[in-house]
Design a protein around this motif. Structure first.
Motif, PDB file in Angstrom:
ATOM      1  N   ARG A 497       0.834  -1.206   0.000  1.00 15.59           N
ATOM      2  CA  ARG A 497       0.000   0.000   0.000  1.00 15.59           C
ATOM      3  C   ARG A 497       0.874   1.264   0.000  1.00 15.59           C
ATOM      4  O   ARG A 497       0.689   2.153  -0.821  1.00 15.59           O
ATOM      5  N   ILE A 498       1.901   1.270   0.892  1.00 17.21           N
ATOM      6  CA  ILE A 498       2.784   2.445   0.972  1.00 17.21           C
ATOM      7  C   ILE A 498       3.510   2.644  -0.358  1.00 17.21           C
ATOM      8  O   ILE A 498       3.602   3.762  -0.877  1.00 17.21           O
ATOM      9  N   SER A 499       4.002   1.526  -0.938  1.00 17.40           N
ATOM     10  CA  SER A 499       4.734   1.626  -2.198  1.00 17.40           C
ATOM     11  C   SER A 499       3.853   2.247  -3.276  1.00 17.40           C
ATOM     12  O   SER A 499       4.282   3.162  -3.995  1.00 17.40           O
ATOM     13  N   LEU A 500       2.610   1.744  -3.373  1.00 16.06           N
ATOM     14  CA  LEU A 500       1.717   2.228  -4.433  1.00 16.06           C
ATOM     15  C   LEU A 500       1.365   3.703  -4.232  1.00 16.06           C
ATOM     16  O   LEU A 500       1.237   4.461  -5.194  1.00 16.06           O
ATOM     17  N   ASN A 535      10.395   0.683  -7.088  1.00 19.97           N
ATOM     18  CA  ASN A 535      11.195   0.605  -8.317  1.00 19.97           C
ATOM     19  C   ASN A 535      10.600  -0.375  -9.323  1.00 19.97           C
ATOM     20  O   ASN A 535      10.524  -0.091 -10.521  1.00 19.97           O
ATOM     21  N   LEU A 536      10.173  -1.530  -8.814  1.00 25.33           N
ATOM     22  CA  LEU A 536       9.654  -2.564  -9.717  1.00 25.33           C
ATOM     23  C   LEU A 536       8.356  -2.101 -10.369  1.00 25.33           C
ATOM     24  O   LEU A 536       8.147  -2.308 -11.566  1.00 25.33           O
ATOM     25  N   ILE A 537       7.489  -1.488  -9.573  1.00 24.56           N
ATOM     26  CA  ILE A 537       6.208  -1.054 -10.136  1.00 24.56           C
ATOM     27  C   ILE A 537       6.420   0.096 -11.132  1.00 24.56           C
ATOM     28  O   ILE A 537       5.815   0.130 -12.209  1.00 24.56           O
ATOM     29  N   LYS A 538       7.371   1.010 -10.797  1.00 22.50           N
ATOM     30  CA  LYS A 538       7.680   2.110 -11.720  1.00 22.50           C
ATOM     31  C   LYS A 538       8.160   1.557 -13.049  1.00 22.50           C
ATOM     32  O   LYS A 538       7.723   1.986 -14.126  1.00 22.50           O
ATOM     33  N   ALA A 543       7.124   0.266 -18.796  1.00 27.25           N
ATOM     34  CA  ALA A 543       7.161  -0.724 -19.881  1.00 27.25           C
ATOM     35  C   ALA A 543       5.811  -0.827 -20.585  1.00 27.25           C
ATOM     36  O   ALA A 543       5.661  -1.605 -21.525  1.00 27.25           O
ATOM     37  N   MET A 544       4.806  -0.051 -20.090  1.00 29.85           N
ATOM     38  CA  MET A 544       3.469  -0.144 -20.701  1.00 29.85           C
ATOM     39  C   MET A 544       2.982   1.238 -21.106  1.00 29.85           C
ATOM     40  O   MET A 544       1.995   1.743 -20.550  1.00 29.85           O
ATOM     41  N   PRO A 545       3.661   1.878 -22.079  1.00 30.33           N
ATOM     42  CA  PRO A 545       3.286   3.233 -22.476  1.00 30.33           C
ATOM     43  C   PRO A 545       1.837   3.308 -22.960  1.00 30.33           C
ATOM     44  O   PRO A 545       1.204   4.365 -22.873  1.00 30.33           O
ATOM     45  N   LEU A 546       1.297   2.221 -23.470  1.00 25.01           N
ATOM     46  CA  LEU A 546      -0.087   2.249 -23.969  1.00 25.01           C
ATOM     47  C   LEU A 546      -1.073   1.665 -22.949  1.00 25.01           C
ATOM     48  O   LEU A 546      -2.208   1.351 -23.274  1.00 25.01           O
ATOM     49  N   GLY A 547      -0.590   1.502 -21.739  1.00 18.85           N
ATOM     50  CA  GLY A 547      -1.463   0.952 -20.703  1.00 18.85           C
ATOM     51  C   GLY A 547      -1.376  -0.559 -20.610  1.00 18.85           C
ATOM     52  O   GLY A 547      -0.772  -1.221 -21.441  1.00 18.85           O
ATOM     53  N   GLY A 548      -2.012  -1.091 -19.546  1.00 14.05           N
ATOM     54  CA  GLY A 548      -1.978  -2.548 -19.324  1.00 14.05           C
ATOM     55  C   GLY A 548      -2.279  -2.838 -17.877  1.00 14.05           C
ATOM     56  O   GLY A 548      -2.872  -2.002 -17.184  1.00 14.05           O
ATOM     57  N   SER A 549      -1.896  -4.012 -17.432  1.00 11.76           N
ATOM     58  CA  SER A 549      -2.199  -4.333 -16.030  1.00 11.76           C
ATOM     59  C   SER A 549      -0.978  -4.871 -15.300  1.00 11.76           C
ATOM     60  O   SER A 549      -0.084  -5.475 -15.890  1.00 11.76           O
ATOM     61  N   ILE A 550      -0.985  -4.593 -13.997  1.00  3.81           N
ATOM     62  CA  ILE A 550       0.098  -5.059 -13.127  1.00  3.81           C
ATOM     63  C   ILE A 550      -0.530  -5.909 -12.025  1.00  3.81           C
ATOM     64  O   ILE A 550      -1.502  -5.478 -11.391  1.00  3.81           O
ATOM     65  N   ASP A 551       0.012  -7.113 -11.841  1.00  5.27           N
ATOM     66  CA  ASP A 551      -0.465  -7.961 -10.742  1.00  5.27           C
ATOM     67  C   ASP A 551       0.626  -8.056  -9.690  1.00  5.27           C
ATOM     68  O   ASP A 551       1.756  -8.424  -9.998  1.00  5.27           O
ATOM     69  N   VAL A 552       0.238  -7.721  -8.460  1.00  5.35           N
ATOM     70  CA  VAL A 552       1.169  -7.939  -7.347  1.00  5.35           C
ATOM     71  C   VAL A 552       0.631  -9.144  -6.587  1.00  5.35           C
ATOM     72  O   VAL A 552      -0.516  -9.137  -6.141  1.00  5.35           O
ATOM     73  N   TYR A 553       1.456 -10.149  -6.470  1.00  2.52           N
ATOM     74  CA  TYR A 553       0.976 -11.409  -5.907  1.00  2.52           C
ATOM     75  C   TYR A 553       1.831 -11.774  -4.701  1.00  2.52           C
ATOM     76  O   TYR A 553       3.053 -11.886  -4.802  1.00  2.52           O
ATOM     77  N   GLU A 564       5.580 -11.233  -6.004  1.00  2.00           N
ATOM     78  CA  GLU A 564       5.694 -11.357  -7.444  1.00  2.00           C
ATOM     79  C   GLU A 564       5.084 -10.109  -8.068  1.00  2.00           C
ATOM     80  O   GLU A 564       3.981  -9.713  -7.693  1.00  2.00           O
ATOM     81  N   ILE A 565       5.799  -9.479  -9.007  1.00  2.00           N
ATOM     82  CA  ILE A 565       5.220  -8.320  -9.691  1.00  2.00           C
ATOM     83  C   ILE A 565       5.267  -8.596 -11.180  1.00  2.00           C
ATOM     84  O   ILE A 565       6.347  -8.794 -11.746  1.00  2.00           O
ATOM     85  N   ARG A 566       4.069  -8.674 -11.760  1.00  2.00           N
ATOM     86  CA  ARG A 566       3.993  -9.093 -13.148  1.00  2.00           C
ATOM     87  C   ARG A 566       3.263  -8.029 -13.971  1.00  2.00           C
ATOM     88  O   ARG A 566       2.227  -7.523 -13.537  1.00  2.00           O
ATOM     89  N   ASP A 567       3.836  -7.685 -15.136  1.00  2.00           N
ATOM     90  CA  ASP A 567       3.130  -6.756 -16.017  1.00  2.00           C
ATOM     91  C   ASP A 567       3.016  -7.370 -17.402  1.00  2.00           C
ATOM     92  O   ASP A 567       3.753  -8.296 -17.725  1.00  2.00           O
TER      93      ASP A 567
END
Ligand code: ADP
Ligand code: MG
Length: 639
Positions: A497-500, A535-538, A543-553, A564-567
């Motif tokens: 939460r703090i990171s986001l 850093n990972l989320i940034k 890496a998604m200039p046109l948008g997309g989704s990020i899953d933090v697991y 796990e951080i997946r885009d």
């Protein structure tokens, strides 16, 4: 194993061992092993000791000698050579065979209904005593020609001399101790060669009487019964002759089953004694047979029947009887379950897996399995199974080789990062203090600048840029793991939460957090880990200039946690994948990326004694592109 008629050969650790209690001394293994790995007991030195003693030593010679010595133009030459060797007298075992034949005749004519099994072959006697003891009372209770001859000589000449039997048979060495020593033709040949005695050039000599008659024919099959002088009808209808390790067993099997009842069996373990294991190799069976027949024919042509009959009458008072003992050696049969278990261990689970190829030496896979249960064989003797095992080993080897290669790759990478860490730590340390001074003095100047706006702006720029430098240096120090870890108990939910909250997330990017830990906590430096996740989320967003989704697991076990951080952004190509953790590696334009984000993350995770890995696909033809960073941390700090 294949050649042994009674499976008295045990394989242990790939070595063949003869089990004495099961062996019937047929000598087949000594003949068939091309390596000469199996030999029979050599008794020549015992015989030489006898010859050197003060007592007279006489030889009794089996009639098959004519088959063994085709190079001799007169049989008497061998007799002469034996005298040269030191024998006082040389007798023919053929006369013993005549005595035995007369006993057989009496026995068969008297007890015609009872089918007898001939007992002149010691291996056949051994076979019946050990493997079909129920037939022991069918063995003709008559001694062998060798023993008959010995008893005759003792009766006639007393005990004042020693007797050596010379013949084609190895089993004779075990048969009977009335004879003082037994040697084979091959042993005799070797001995004479060593002593320089050549029978071919010896002075011929005669056998000592009594001379044998038709009995000389017994070393060939049908020999014994042919010399018995039985009425035609008995010979034709009531005698079954079988020779050789396969046929004699078949005959016994049929006899046992009652298929050939009331018949007499003449059985020989070898293909006639003329092919015995104590004869020279490569002998031709039919040539040998013809030589014996010729010899008997010539013998009978010049036969002194009167002298022979007198000797036979003398022999009538001899006791030529013998008895046999049951000595069962069949090992108990294993249960069906045990056999099935062994078959399974050789990957033979169904009928069609049992190839019965015979490569192991047993007729069927089942028989091989039974032998394994009895401790006589090993699974490795099965060729198909061993080949399969070998294939498996090759595959395993290839797999571990591959693993080794990738570990080597990782090691190389880690080493490189460690070197870089050392270098950057040095630079960062040296730069940190001067930068501090620059920032401090530009701040002092800023205060003293008064209203001079242009000066103030310039000083602002200096401070700003120096701050940036300090941030870079800080990142380097993190990468080089030169910082302290300040452990506290951290809620992982909270961490994310703090990171986001410190990141501006564009509207076209959707972030979802999946927490399987459910309120799990772990010990870590919260500030540093926030920096890692940030850093990972940034990076993912970039890496998604046109948008997309990020899953933090989030997941984990008692001992460790996983982040796990997946885009589904552009992905990282394979060459870059090797370099992303290196400081200053960036694919972003000048002024945009510093290339320190992942280096910092790497350093922080290492300081926590954890692991950070990446996998990615940047090639759309291999499926959807993505990048996934996985962090694994111990739940508790190690003390
Ligand atoms: P920077 O972001 O300053 O370039 P980083 O160390 O954070 O430096 O990242 C190094 C490089 O790794 C980036 O330039 C980019 O090429 C690659 N990278 C990192 N994360 C991702 C991601 N999620 N997707 C694609 N590329 C990435
Ligand atoms: Mg970055």
């Amino acid at each position: 194993v294949r050649e042994c008629p009674v499976k008295a050969i045990k394989i242990i650790n790939g070595q063949a061992e003869v089990l004495e209690e099961r062996c019937i001394a047929c000598g087949n293994c000594t003949r068939v092993c091309s390596q000469g790995a199996k030999v029979f007991l050599d008794t020549t030195s015992n015989m030489m000791r006898l010859l050197q003693s003060k007592q007279d030593v006489v030889a009794i010679l089996a009639p098959s000698f004519v088959a063994e010595y085709p190079e001799l133009d007169a049989p008497g030459k061998l007799v002469g050579a034996l005298h040269q060797l030191g024998f006082a007298r040389v007798y023919e075992v053929a006369f013993g065979a005549d005595l035995v034949a007369a006993e057989y005749r009496k026995l068969i004519l008297k007890n015609g209904e009872k089918g007898y099994i001939s007992s002149d072959c010691p291996s056949i006697v051994g076979y019946i005593e050990k493997y079909v003891p129920e037939l022991v009372d069918r063995l003709a209770p008559v001694v062998s020609p060798m023993v008959a001859m010995t008893r005759y000589l003792r009766l006639k000449h007393g005990d004042g001399f020693r007797i050596v039997f010379i013949g084609p048979c190895v089993a004779k060495k075990w048969e009977n101790n009335e004879v003082d020593e037994h040697i084979t033709f091959t042993e005799l040949r070797e001995l004479m060669l060593r002593l320089g005695i050549d029978p071919a050039v010896s002075e011929p000599a005669d056998f000592h009487p009594p001379l044998g008659g038709k009995g000389a024919i017994f070393p060939i099959s049908r020999g014994l019964l042919n010399s018995v002088n039985l009425p035609e009808e008995i010979l034709e209808k009531k005698v079954v002759v079988a020779e050789g390790r396969v046929d004699f067993q078949e005959a016994i099997k049929e006899y046992l089953s009652g298929a050939i009842e009331n018949t007499h069996l003449e059985l020989l373990c070898c293909e006639g004694c003329i092919m015995g294991p104590g004869t020279s190799r490569n002998g031709k069976k039919y040539a040998r047979r013809t030589r014996v027949m010729d010899y008997v024919y010539h013998k009978l042509e010049n036969f002194n029947r009167d002298a022979w009959e007198i000797a036979m009458e003398e022999g009538e008072s001899l006791d030529l009887s013998r008895s046999f003992r049951k000595n069962l050696q069949t090992l108990g049969d294993p249960s069906e379950g045990e056999v099935a278990e062994i078959l399974r261990s050789m990957n033979k689970t169904s009928e069609k897996d049992q190839l019965n190829c015979g490569a192991c030496g047993y007729d069927t896979c089942r028989n091989h399995a039974v032998a394994i249960c009895k401790g006589l064989a090993e699974t490795e003797m099965c060729l198909p199974y061993t080949i399969e095992k070998l294939h498996q080993s090759v595959e395993d080897l290839a797999e571990s080789n591959e693993k080794l290669m990738s570990v080597k790759q990782v090691l190389k990478q880690t080493e490189k990062l460690a070197h870089m860490g050392q270098l950057s730590a040095g630079i960062a340390h040296e730069l940190n203090n001067p930068l501090g001074v620059v920032i401090m003095y530009s701040n002092i100047l800023l205060e003293e600048a008064g209203d001079n706006e242009t000066l103030k702006e310039d000083l602002h720029l200096i401070t700003e840029q120096a701050q940036r430098c300090k941030a870079i240096v800080g990142g380097l120090l993190n990468f080089a793991r030169k910082n302290q870890v300040n452990y506290t108990e951290v809620e992982l939910d909270e961490l994310v939460r703090i990171s986001l909250s410190s990141i501006v997330i564009p509207g076209n990017v959707k972030v979802s957090v999946i927490n399987e830990l459910r309120g799990g906590t772990a010990e870590m430096d919260q500030e540093q880990m926030v920096q890692v996740v940030t850093n990972l989320i940034k990076n993912a967003i970039e890496a998604m200039p046109l948008g997309g989704s990020i899953d933090v697991y989030l997941s984990g076990t008692e001992q460790s946690i996983n982040i796990e951080i997946r885009d589904n952004g552009t992905g990282i190509n394979e060459t870059d994948l090797q370099k992303v953790f290196e400081p200053f590696f960036t694919t972003k334009g000048i002024g945009k990326g510093t290339g320190l984000g992942l280096a910092t993350a790497y350093g922080v995770v290492k300081m926590h004694k954890g692991k950070i890995t990446v996998d990615s696909n940047a090639n759309p033809s291999n499926g959807p592109t993505y990048t996934r960073f996985t962090i694994e941390l111990p739940r508790r700090r190690s003390k």
